[in-house]
Design a protein around this motif. Structure first.
Motif, PDB file in Angstrom:
ATOM      1  N   GLU A 301       1.035  -1.116  -0.005  1.00  0.00           N
ATOM      2  CA  GLU A 301      -0.016  -0.079  -0.016  1.00  0.00           C
ATOM      3  C   GLU A 301       0.941   1.344  -0.002  1.00  0.00           C
ATOM      4  O   GLU A 301       1.637   1.525   0.851  1.00  0.00           O
ATOM      5  CB  GLU A 301      -0.987  -0.109   1.139  1.00  0.00           C
ATOM      6  N   SER A 302       0.579   2.169  -0.980  1.00  0.00           N
ATOM      7  CA  SER A 302       1.151   3.592  -0.971  1.00  0.00           C
ATOM      8  C   SER A 302       0.897   4.511   0.009  1.00  0.00           C
ATOM      9  O   SER A 302      -0.368   4.359   0.486  1.00  0.00           O
ATOM     10  CB  SER A 302       1.132   4.103  -2.409  1.00  0.00           C
ATOM     11  N   ARG A 303       1.713   5.361   0.344  1.00  0.00           N
ATOM     12  CA  ARG A 303       1.299   6.466   1.396  1.00  0.00           C
ATOM     13  C   ARG A 303       2.098   7.630   1.134  1.00  0.00           C
ATOM     14  O   ARG A 303       3.265   7.523   0.406  1.00  0.00           O
ATOM     15  CB  ARG A 303       1.758   6.058   2.842  1.00  0.00           C
ATOM     16  N   PRO A 304       1.740   8.863   1.249  1.00  0.00           N
ATOM     17  CA  PRO A 304       2.314   9.941   0.893  1.00  0.00           C
ATOM     18  C   PRO A 304       3.802  10.068   1.744  1.00  0.00           C
ATOM     19  O   PRO A 304       3.805   9.664   2.826  1.00  0.00           O
ATOM     20  CB  PRO A 304       1.440  11.097   1.537  1.00  0.00           C
ATOM     21  N   VAL A 305       4.902  10.463   0.980  1.00  0.00           N
ATOM     22  CA  VAL A 305       6.059  10.653   1.542  1.00  0.00           C
ATOM     23  C   VAL A 305       6.457  12.128   1.439  1.00  0.00           C
ATOM     24  O   VAL A 305       6.344  12.827   0.676  1.00  0.00           O
ATOM     25  CB  VAL A 305       7.165   9.885   0.552  1.00  0.00           C
ATOM     26  N   PRO A 306       6.748  12.428   2.894  1.00  0.00           N
ATOM     27  CA  PRO A 306       6.955  13.972   2.865  1.00  0.00           C
ATOM     28  C   PRO A 306       8.438  14.365   2.000  1.00  0.00           C
ATOM     29  O   PRO A 306       9.329  13.742   2.247  1.00  0.00           O
ATOM     30  CB  PRO A 306       7.105  14.187   4.525  1.00  0.00           C
ATOM     31  N   PRO A 307       8.381  15.400   1.603  1.00  0.00           N
ATOM     32  CA  PRO A 307       9.621  16.038   0.806  1.00  0.00           C
ATOM     33  C   PRO A 307      10.724  16.110   1.617  1.00  0.00           C
ATOM     34  O   PRO A 307      10.287  17.003   2.658  1.00  0.00           O
ATOM     35  CB  PRO A 307       9.192  17.155  -0.161  1.00  0.00           C
ATOM     36  N   PHE A 308      11.968  16.138   1.318  1.00  0.00           N
ATOM     37  CA  PHE A 308      13.152  16.513   2.225  1.00  0.00           C
ATOM     38  C   PHE A 308      13.349  17.899   2.126  1.00  0.00           C
ATOM     39  O   PHE A 308      13.420  18.266   0.822  1.00  0.00           O
ATOM     40  CB  PHE A 308      14.210  15.934   1.981  1.00  0.00           C
ATOM     41  N   GLU A 309      13.360  18.729   3.083  1.00  0.00           N
ATOM     42  CA  GLU A 309      13.758  20.180   2.949  1.00  0.00           C
ATOM     43  C   GLU A 309      14.906  20.352   3.062  1.00  0.00           C
ATOM     44  O   GLU A 309      15.523  20.171   4.309  1.00  0.00           O
ATOM     45  CB  GLU A 309      12.839  21.186   3.773  1.00  0.00           C
ATOM     46  N   ALA A 310      15.810  20.729   2.089  1.00  0.00           N
ATOM     47  CA  ALA A 310      17.472  20.842   2.348  1.00  0.00           C
ATOM     48  C   ALA A 310      17.548  22.059   2.968  1.00  0.00           C
ATOM     49  O   ALA A 310      17.524  23.279   2.486  1.00  0.00           O
ATOM     50  CB  ALA A 310      18.168  20.437   1.170  1.00  0.00           C
ATOM     51  N   PRO A 311      18.381  22.092   4.027  1.00  0.00           N
ATOM     52  CA  PRO A 311      18.684  23.381   4.865  1.00  0.00           C
ATOM     53  C   PRO A 311      19.835  24.331   3.621  1.00  0.00           C
ATOM     54  O   PRO A 311      20.501  23.541   3.012  1.00  0.00           O
ATOM     55  CB  PRO A 311      19.476  22.942   5.911  1.00  0.00           C
ATOM     56  N   ALA A 312      19.580  25.547   3.596  1.00  0.00           N
ATOM     57  CA  ALA A 312      20.302  26.207   2.695  1.00  0.00           C
ATOM     58  C   ALA A 312      21.803  26.630   3.329  1.00  0.00           C
ATOM     59  O   ALA A 312      21.731  27.088   4.641  1.00  0.00           O
ATOM     60  CB  ALA A 312      19.744  27.522   2.495  1.00  0.00           C
ATOM     61  N   GLU A 313      22.864  26.197   2.687  1.00  0.00           N
ATOM     62  CA  GLU A 313      24.014  26.544   3.399  1.00  0.00           C
ATOM     63  C   GLU A 313      24.750  27.803   2.741  1.00  0.00           C
ATOM     64  O   GLU A 313      24.370  28.403   1.701  1.00  0.00           O
ATOM     65  CB  GLU A 313      25.205  25.467   2.877  1.00  0.00           C
TER      66      GLU A 313
END
Length: 461
Positions: A301-313
């Motif tokens: 069963e599929s489920r939503p996957v939260p996007p990774f928010e990359a910290p700005a360097e």
């Protein structure tokens, strides 16, 4: 510990005007050829997705009567919770412990104890009083001993061994976790049955004893000069991003205070079909293989996957240095923050690295190693999803100053910037690259690796 390691970091890798060069690219095929691959750098493969989002990559390679399979999860160390680093890697270990059907003699009885173990570890995770923690650890130990009476250690590995498996293993990186195995061609359906069960209904049993294995792996890394070097560089390059702010193996404090609940949460969040891929290369019938995969993996069963928010360097301003002590020979390393994998400059930067260090034809080998100006030297690129980096290193000769080897490395970069190299070197490194690509297509592991990277970066092979 006498050796001191300076790590030189600069804000960008400057490139001069470079002659245009064609990078080799294989093209995606909607269906693969049923004949053996020709002697070219092109990989024939079939790519499709199930209704639940699971991506599948298949390539026929009848050079031996086996197939090589990878199951890739688009999550790794960078997705670890900040208060529970090492979870992705620890979870990788636990997925060899079986399911509610594999690795247990009485799951109903075992589950009651496993639920108590999970709850006790969660209480321990939040507890700070040493005396209470000690009592909780004793209680967890008692529960673990009782639960172990129902566990069948190693049954998962033994099952695969009876099926003729070779190279059963897995790895965790910053970006992904990948499970791999080589099997006889006539065991494809059995492989699908085991793997669909493994990822659908895992049980993280024997958690306490496996913690000792993971912790020992961490201890070895603390004494490994390469790991010490890499972590020092990463912490300077990425002060906010998990690439540098945490490690794949996790911190010692977090490993001493694990959370089974957070591990199950990580599994439920990222180990879903729409965030995974099956990759197979070998002596397979493509149509039959597709039917087997659809049969055994469509129920996930599929489920939503939260996007990774990359910290700005923030940009690196000028030169930053860090010194690290370890047991071993001195070494100087230069690291340049470059571009992520999907950046249009990646092919040019790849060529820069090959001009620096490519077998016997790179400038570092020709100008530094062969004339014995340094004891050893080399370079390598890293193109991750959020940031990239270029690394150069050199080991000084006895009595040679580290500042001198740093300058020798910079001199090679400056030669490329100014175009001060024989154009035939570029042709030679491109030829070496093409030969390596062609040879790689003879290996099922290499072919599978190419398809896995295509999945992870959402590109064609």
């Amino acid at each position: 510990m006498k050796p001191i390691l300076p790590v030189l970091l600069a804000s960008t890798l400057l490139l001069g005007t470079m002659p245009s060069c064609a990078m080799l690219q294989a093209q995606s095929e909607s269906s693969a050829s049923e004949k053996a691959p020709a002697s070219s750098s092109r990989l024939d493969y079939r790519h499709f997705s199930l209704a639940n989002g699971l991506k599948v990559y298949l390539s026929r390679n009848p050079l031996e009567p086996r197939f090589y399979a990878q199951i890739a999860v688009n999550a790794g160390g960078k997705q670890d919770p900040h208060d529970a680093t090492g979870i992705a890697h620890y979870l990788e270990h636990m997925l060899f412990k079986g399911t509610d059907e594999i690795g247990t003699s009485d799951f109903a009885a075992e589950k009651a104890l496993q639920d108590q173990i999970v709850a006790s570890y969660e209480t321990l995770f939040a507890e700070t009083d040493p005396a209470k923690r000690s009592e909780l650890l004793k209680h967890i130990n008692q529960l673990s001993v009782q639960a172990s009476k129902y566990a069948i250690p190693g049954e998962f590995d033994q099952l695969y061994s009876r099926l003729g498996a070779e190279g059963l293993n897995a790895y965790t990186s910053n970006e992904e976790t990948v499970y791999l195995v080589s099997m006889p061609k006539n065991r494809l359906e059995q492989w699908a049955m085991v793997e669909s069960e493994r990822f659908k209904d895992p049980v993280f049993r024997l958690f306490q004893s496996e913690l000792e294995t993971v912790y020992e792996e961490k201890n070895r890394s603390l004494d490994d000069k390469d790991d010490i070097l890499y972590e020092a560089v990463a912490a300077q390059l990425y002060k906010k991003h998990p690439y540098g702010s945490q490690t794949i193996l996790g911190s010692v404090d977090h490993l001493k205070n694990p959370s089974l609940a957070k591990m199950y949460a990580f599994y439920r969040q990222y180990y879903v079909p729409n965030n995974m891929a099956i990759v197979i290369s070998g002596d397979i019938d493509l149509d039959a293989t597709q039917k087997i995969i659809e049969k055994h993996f469509s129920s996930w069963e599929s489920r939503p996957v939260p996007p990774f928010e990359a910290p700005a360097e923030a940009p690196i301003q000028g030169i930053e240095r860090v010194k690290v002590q370890y047991k071993g020979e001195e070494r100087a390393m230069l690291a340049f923050r470059t571009v992520p994998y999907d950046h249009p400059d990646r092919p040019a930067l790849t060529m820069v690295d090959m001009l620096l260090d490519s077998g016997n034809t790179g400038l570092i080998k020709l100008n530094l190693v062969q004339p014995q100006l340094v004891r050893a030297a080399g370079s390598s690129p890293a193109f991750n999803k959020d940031y990239g980096a270029q690394y150069l290193y050199a080991v000084p000769k006895e009595g040679q100053a580290l500042a001198e080897v740093e300058q020798l490395l910079l001199d090679q970069l400056n030669k490329i910037k100014r175009g001060e190299f024989d154009p035939e070197i570029m042709q030679a490194v491109a030829l070496d690259f093409e030969i390596g690509q062609k040879r790689g297509l003879e290996s099922n592991a290499a072919r599978a690796g190419l398809m896995t990277q295509a999945f992870l970066h959402n590109t064609s092979v």
